[in-house]
Design a protein around this motif. Sequence first.
Motif, PDB file in Angstrom:
ATOM      1  N   SER A  73       1.033   9.828  -0.140  1.00  0.00           N
ATOM      2  CA  SER A  73       1.898   8.805   0.448  1.00  0.00           C
ATOM      3  C   SER A  73       2.441   9.218   1.806  1.00  0.00           C
ATOM      4  N   SER A  77       1.005   3.821  -3.086  1.00  0.00           N
ATOM      5  CA  SER A  77       0.657   5.218  -2.818  1.00  0.00           C
ATOM      6  C   SER A  77       1.811   6.153  -3.190  1.00  0.00           C
ATOM      7  N   TYR A  91       1.303   6.986   9.078  1.00  0.00           N
ATOM      8  CA  TYR A  91       0.463   6.002   9.773  1.00  0.00           C
ATOM      9  C   TYR A  91       1.246   4.726  10.051  1.00  0.00           C
ATOM     10  N   SER A 112       0.836  -1.204   0.000  1.00  0.00           N
ATOM     11  CA  SER A 112       0.000   0.000   0.000  1.00  0.00           C
ATOM     12  C   SER A 112       0.869   1.251   0.000  1.00  0.00           C
ATOM     13  N   LEU A 113       1.911   1.228   0.814  1.00  0.00           N
ATOM     14  CA  LEU A 113       2.834   2.366   0.862  1.00  0.00           C
ATOM     15  C   LEU A 113       3.538   2.537  -0.476  1.00  0.00           C
ATOM     16  N   VAL A 141       0.161   7.825   4.475  1.00  0.00           N
ATOM     17  CA  VAL A 141       0.318   6.371   4.609  1.00  0.00           C
ATOM     18  C   VAL A 141       1.613   6.061   5.359  1.00  0.00           C
TER      19      VAL A 141
END
Length: 143
Positions: A28, A16, A34, A12-13, A31
């Motif tokens: 990004s 993004s 987080y 996902s990172l 992300v």
Amino acid sequence: MEFFTDTFGLWSLFGSAFVSATLAPGGSEVVLAYLVSRSELSPEVLLLTATSGNTLGAVTTWLLGFLTAMKYPAERVAEPRRQKAIASVRKWGLPILLFSWLPVVGDGFCFAAGWLRLPFWLSVLVIAAGKALRYAAIVYAFV
């Protein structure tokens, strides 16, 4: 289950970061922040993943500029925003690519660098350095 969560988080990172560096908008940084604050993954792995994805996205934009130059030479650009990016890259050369992470104009710098056919591997190196520094600041802020 942890492997799946970590793998999903890394992909996902990466995704993004890649999309954020192309001509499409993305987030990004959120992300990354987080994952740094909530994930069991090491900050170094997250930094490398974000930098890799964002650099590859910028290289894609550089290549689009390179391919565009084959049909439309830089001298024939009419759009003022692109003229400004091309003028900045002509004036500052490779060092301007350290700022390829900046919103809006950063993509233009990468596109213009490809359009002006700046050396590919040096462009990649400078782009990666700028992006790594930006992501390192985010990692540092959220560790």
